[in-house]
Design a protein around this motif. Sequence first.
Motif, short mmCIF file in Angstrom:
data_model
loop_
_atom_site.label_atom_id
_atom_site.label_comp_id
_atom_site.label_asym_id
_atom_site.label_seq_id
_atom_site.Cartn_x
_atom_site.Cartn_y
_atom_site.Cartn_z
N THR A 55 0.84 -1.20 0.00
CA THR A 55 0.00 0.00 0.00
C THR A 55 0.88 1.25 0.00
O THR A 55 2.11 1.18 0.04
CB THR A 55 -0.99 0.00 1.20
N HIS A 56 0.19 2.37 -0.14
CA HIS A 56 0.81 3.69 -0.02
C HIS A 56 -0.12 4.44 0.92
O HIS A 56 -1.02 5.15 0.48
CB HIS A 56 0.90 4.38 -1.39
N ALA A 57 0.09 4.22 2.22
CA ALA A 57 -0.93 4.56 3.21
C ALA A 57 -1.39 6.02 3.14
O ALA A 57 -2.58 6.31 3.16
CB ALA A 57 -0.42 4.22 4.61
N ALA A 58 -0.45 6.94 3.04
CA ALA A 58 -0.81 8.36 3.13
C ALA A 58 -1.60 8.84 1.91
O ALA A 58 -2.08 9.98 1.89
CB ALA A 58 0.43 9.22 3.33
N MET A 59 -1.76 7.97 0.92
CA MET A 59 -2.61 8.35 -0.22
C MET A 59 -4.09 8.39 0.17
O MET A 59 -4.94 8.78 -0.63
CB MET A 59 -2.39 7.42 -1.41
N THR A 60 -4.40 8.06 1.42
CA THR A 60 -5.74 8.38 1.93
C THR A 60 -6.09 9.83 1.62
O THR A 60 -7.25 10.14 1.36
CB THR A 60 -5.79 8.23 3.47
N LEU A 61 -5.08 10.71 1.65
CA LEU A 61 -5.33 12.15 1.44
C LEU A 61 -5.93 12.42 0.07
O LEU A 61 -6.63 13.41 -0.13
CB LEU A 61 -4.03 12.94 1.59
N ALA A 98 -4.85 6.32 7.64
CA ALA A 98 -4.74 4.97 7.07
C ALA A 98 -4.63 3.92 8.18
O ALA A 98 -5.28 2.87 8.12
CB ALA A 98 -3.53 4.90 6.14
N CYS A 99 -3.82 4.22 9.19
CA CYS A 99 -3.67 3.26 10.30
C CYS A 99 -5.01 3.08 11.02
O CYS A 99 -5.39 1.96 11.36
CB CYS A 99 -2.61 3.74 11.29
N ALA A 120 5.76 8.87 8.33
CA ALA A 120 4.88 7.70 8.38
C ALA A 120 5.25 6.83 9.59
O ALA A 120 4.37 6.35 10.32
CB ALA A 120 4.99 6.89 7.09
N ALA A 121 6.55 6.70 9.82
CA ALA A 121 7.02 5.87 10.94
C ALA A 121 6.49 6.41 12.27
O ALA A 121 6.04 5.65 13.14
CB ALA A 121 8.54 5.83 10.96
N ARG A 122 6.49 7.72 12.40
CA ARG A 122 5.99 8.35 13.63
C ARG A 122 4.50 8.00 13.81
O ARG A 122 4.06 7.64 14.90
CB ARG A 122 6.18 9.87 13.49
N ALA A 123 3.74 8.09 12.72
CA ALA A 123 2.30 7.79 12.79
C ALA A 123 2.08 6.32 13.16
O ALA A 123 1.25 6.00 14.02
CB ALA A 123 1.64 8.11 11.45
N VAL A 124 2.82 5.42 12.51
CA VAL A 124 2.65 3.98 12.78
C VAL A 124 3.00 3.67 14.23
O VAL A 124 2.30 2.92 14.91
CB VAL A 124 3.53 3.14 11.83
N LYS A 125 4.09 4.27 14.69
CA LYS A 125 4.50 4.01 16.08
C LYS A 125 3.39 4.40 17.04
O LYS A 125 3.01 3.64 17.93
CB LYS A 125 5.77 4.80 16.40
#
Lengths: 419, 419
Positions: A55-61, A98-99, A120-125
């Motif tokens: 996926t390309h998670a931030a493509m939610t935007l 996305a998360c 993205a890593a910060r968001a996933v964490k």
Amino acid sequence: MSILIKDVLVDGSLTSIYIEGNRIAAIGGKARVEADTVIDGKQKAAIPGFVNTHTHAAMTLLRSYADDLPLQEWLEKAIWPREAKIEPQDIYWGTKLACLEMIKGGTTAFNDMYFHMEHAARAVKEMGLRAVLSEGFIDLRDPDMGEQLLKKQTSTIRKIEGTGTDRIKAALGPHAIYTVSRESLQAIKELSDAKGYPVHLHLAETRREVEDCVSTQGMRPVKYLESLGLLSRQLLAAHCCWLEPEEIDLLARGGVRVSHCPVSNMKLGSGAMPYRSLREAGVLVSLGTDGPASNNNLDMLESMKFAALLQKFANADPTVLPAAEVVEMATLGGARALGIDSGLLEEGRLADVILIDLRRPELNPLHDLKSLLVFSAHGNVVDTVICDGQVLMRARKVPGEAEIVRKASEAGRDLASRE
Amino acid sequence: MSILIKDVLVDGSLTSIYIEGNRIAAIGGKARVEADTVIDGKQKAAIPGFVNTHTHAAMTLLRSYADDLPLQEWLEKAIWPREAKIEPQDIYWGTKLACLEMIKGGTTAFNDMYFHMEHAARAVKEMGLRAVLSEGFIDLRDPDMGEQLLKKQTSTIRKIEGTGTDRIKAALGPHAIYTVSRESLQAIKELSDAKGYPVHLHLAETRREVEDCVSTQGMRPVKYLESLGLLSRQLLAAHCCWLEPEEIDLLARGGVRVSHCPVSNMKLGSGAMPYRSLREAGVLVSLGTDGPASNNNLDMLESMKFAALLQKFANADPTVLPAAEVVEMATLGGARALGIDSGLLEEGRLADVILIDLRRPELNPLHDLKSLLVFSAHGNVVDTVICDGQVLMRARKVPGEAEIVRKASEAGRDLASRE
């Protein structure tokens, strides 16, 4: 920290699951009667969390920003101009959304490629999921640009690893053979060999990619990757719609992991991955949603239905890709593809467990749970999500949900209108 | 009785909807400030309820009972032997469960064909939906059996009409050209002409149906129906996967309504309806889920995504069947196909209105609502359902839900094991 799930359905039998730390400590008779957190499993079934391998998670935007367009127009006039305006903070909020959506649909791990991936890593964490994160690498086949980007890859990987959680791993993200120079692909291979980083790329997605590769490299895409030494167990290749039998053999011999993205492949009119031949050759096939601009959701249960139905339709045979194989593809298959010790409910495995609400109308009568999951369910049937031994969702409530939706929506609207 | 929906999004603008009796009385400035029931429409969008133009509702009972089998084996070894054991009370509970599921997914009207349909009528009446109900007619091409069944059709129609609600209409239900004799098809045509009943049948679903028709009748299915005088605005034909251009012209000239069932067609490996040619010819195409044994849910939003993606894939063209056309197919198209004065939010139309919860993660950001509905949403985004001016669901709660799920599950389990 310990969790006890009492009286829950596992593989057709009522039992209990005891989680200690981040692992499943016991199932059944050996499960404890007490724990720090006790979850009532009545009228629920426990299964492994889903693993979304592309996926390309931030493509939610950019979800719903542009649809129903020809592929090149969609990319060149809609997606790329907007992506050129994306800022790090957008990636953070887009990945948070996305998360959130993935948690609400029972996904506990995902394989992501996009930009500014330290954000993205910060968001996933913060959200508590597992992820393998790769900075998208596109040098437009210019080796000089590639050299700069390679430094960026290394520095982003360092930042991703700096989040300091075992839940997050870094990978190398060469976008595709048609956007990355031969020299850069070689350099990426060397870096992967030297440091052990996995490699995540798009492969044989469209017929045009194959034709272009034949005309520029004199060989088909898989053969080209083989010539660069890239076919290995470190490589996760998304899509793989257009493969000749010889290429399937090469993928199998190399141990390459394939991520099947049926929704994206259908929505963009790309093609149908040759599932049966890949399976017969012994290739590990897992499941991906692809990014929310070409899907447009992150619902693995929906992608499971599309996977099954696309194969039945494309082969004109309703027996291809039965429910049990789809469930395995979306759980154990994904876990193996990403090197995560989950995907099965058994003692000692990582505690990535989800609970399905069996009271839902569309899950009744319960003649066959796997059939219900694949053919009837969507992400909304997921009641509880546990990842790495932490409860991320209970009774469909995720802490902070409203704020994430609001902030990400603001970011998306702003991005859409940014000059 | 009146309902006021305040501050709700309609076609991109915030407005109010005022419902009086069973019709939309006013939208916007003219809407009243008071009503018997006031619904807060904030963070919600109002759209017309979905119309499912082909299903076999009570097959909820056989959901997940048998999947991933070859078509003939599925029918002969799994479905038909169980259907032979179905009792009237099963139909009642199976249809109740189906209605519950449809309400929860925003469907306000459906076109149903199954057995013991007076019991389906009782369920539909209680649940508050609209339906066109037809008793499935299968004489196995034995005209004598057909004569008996025709009496049964007439008596069942009388019982269906006896429910005494405008929400429920009766239709004639010849199953298909390969299960009904020529004589019976002729008798059904005469009954339809004499009494004005619509006719609901399966048509050109599989390649085999076409081949059998050519070999037994010397012509293709649509031509055969034309020779019997059955091509008219009274005919609703489900599936229509295998059509030659000449047949599409015949359907268009006759004013036949086509119900597209993409999920069932993919799951059974039947084929892809030629949407583009049908649309160009001016045929009214609506959308059906088909029965829950070959889908396996009744989620119109899911079928909308499958419709769009199947056409994009089968035509290798992402521009085919864009979101706005899909939404129209599932709302106004269905309403027109069933002769219901709904499918649009405008003054004077029947008050079949649903509210979408815009706070859902997968519906954000909101760049384009129709794209979100088609490509991101499932039935669970529906918050409120109003049918015929009555509130059937509010905040996703339907009265009596738990009992319906329990009773229908009992009936389904019993049916599965009945000797």
